[in-house]
Design a protein around this motif. Sequence first.
Motif, mmCIF file in Angstrom:
data_model
loop_
_atom_site.group_PDB
_atom_site.id
_atom_site.type_symbol
_atom_site.label_atom_id
_atom_site.label_comp_id
_atom_site.label_asym_id
_atom_site.label_seq_id
_atom_site.Cartn_x
_atom_site.Cartn_y
_atom_site.Cartn_z
ATOM 1 N N PHE A 1 -8.900 -2.553 0.305
ATOM 2 C CA PHE A 1 -8.181 -1.286 0.205
ATOM 3 C C PHE A 1 -7.675 -1.006 -1.214
ATOM 4 N N PHE B 1 -1.444 5.274 4.004
ATOM 5 C CA PHE B 1 -2.609 4.974 4.835
ATOM 6 C C PHE B 1 -2.749 6.057 5.900
ATOM 7 N N ILE C 1 -3.465 -6.639 2.156
ATOM 8 C CA ILE C 1 -3.262 -5.384 1.443
ATOM 9 C C ILE C 1 -2.553 -5.671 0.129
ATOM 10 N N THR D 1 -9.001 5.812 6.206
ATOM 11 C CA THR D 1 -9.862 4.916 6.956
ATOM 12 C C THR D 1 -10.120 5.502 8.338
ATOM 13 N N GLY E 1 0.842 -1.190 0.000
ATOM 14 C CA GLY E 1 0.000 0.000 0.000
ATOM 15 C C GLY E 1 0.876 1.239 0.000
ATOM 16 N N ALA F 1 -3.032 -0.912 -3.177
ATOM 17 C CA ALA F 1 -3.669 0.221 -2.495
ATOM 18 C C ALA F 1 -2.818 1.471 -2.709
ATOM 19 N N VAL G 1 -12.490 3.974 3.090
ATOM 20 C CA VAL G 1 -13.102 2.786 3.666
ATOM 21 C C VAL G 1 -13.213 3.000 5.172
ATOM 22 N N VAL H 1 -5.121 5.550 0.976
ATOM 23 C CA VAL H 1 -6.289 5.024 1.686
ATOM 24 C C VAL H 1 -6.580 5.891 2.910
#
Length: 374
Positions: A316, A251, A287, A295, A248, A290, A323, A293
């Motif tokens: 994701f 995040f 994951i 969240t 990812g 992604a 999300v 992201v």
Amino acid sequence: MPTRRVHHLAAATAAATTALTTVLTAVGAAPARAAGELHLVRPGESIQQAVDAALPGDTVQLLPGEYRGSVRITTPGLTLRGAGRDSVLLPADATADASAPASTDTPAADGAAVCATAGHGLCVAGTDDRPLAGVTVEALAVTGFRKNGISATGTTGLTVRATFVHDNGQQGISQEKSTRGVITANESTRNGQSGVFLANSVDSEGGALSADGTLVSANLLTDNRVGVTVRRLRDLSVERNRIHGNCGGVFVVGDEGVPRAGALTVTRNQVVANNRYCPPNPRLDHIQGAGIVLTGAEETSVTENEVRDNVGASPFSGGIVLVHSVVGVANARNTVADNLVLGNGPADLADRDTGTDNSFARNQCAVSEPAGHC
């Protein structure tokens, strides 16, 4: 005051200073020195001893070579500088440690032992009540440690610059309970968790803390689980980083704590092909693919990023994805605008949340979920 008297006072002061110096020398004491001294460390010598001998404002300079053992910095205003990635900090060699057990009784070894016991390479440590101010770590490599390569907690104004942090078990560069940090121009790769990890605390729950303008910029973050993780923090910026080849990219993580994570900026990053597969853990699904992201975040601005070719089948997966958090908290009042988001799958923009007032505007993309955001 007559000129002659000034001259007499100056002469008397100089004589007194000379006499005091003579007395101090005679009794084995040296006059106090000013800060700003350079402490040179050669391969095979102890970085920790040099760090412990330094005053605020001093620089500990490492020559090229390998240095075994963890290091803990607790002196404000200290600079630890290597000679680039040729100055390498590695875990202590067990055979060498066993041959000199008495060294663990020295004050210099104590700081290193605290950091090593925690599993980290380089620790920069203040407290909640007395944050450690103004430390700089630059131009060195940190590799092979069980947990974090560079681990900072309770700091303010920490600068981590031009380091090569790779192949550590958890975070490459980690900063907790800290403010006004600058993490810039580093390469963080092949670490078990995040290339750069910023959080209120990994050991306790609670509302998001203000990072007071912390900046993560111009870093190269590759082949980690996540390039940049921001967890339960506010007031910081992630900008102009190159993030690719991770599971990812970025995040921003919140939960039910108050205040909520968010009120931060993710801008002008290049987030491309973060398509490694990372298996699930007890807290998160797997994951893969992604990009950026959000969240459980609020009031976060995601603007002017290039997000391409992030493809996977995880909850994701996609270019820029909203999300709900693992505890079910929805995103709210976030802005996703002016991004180039193409070639991501299953969607370039994906709002998989039930949050309200999240805004999508002027993004260049091909597929959105639900339709209508491009």
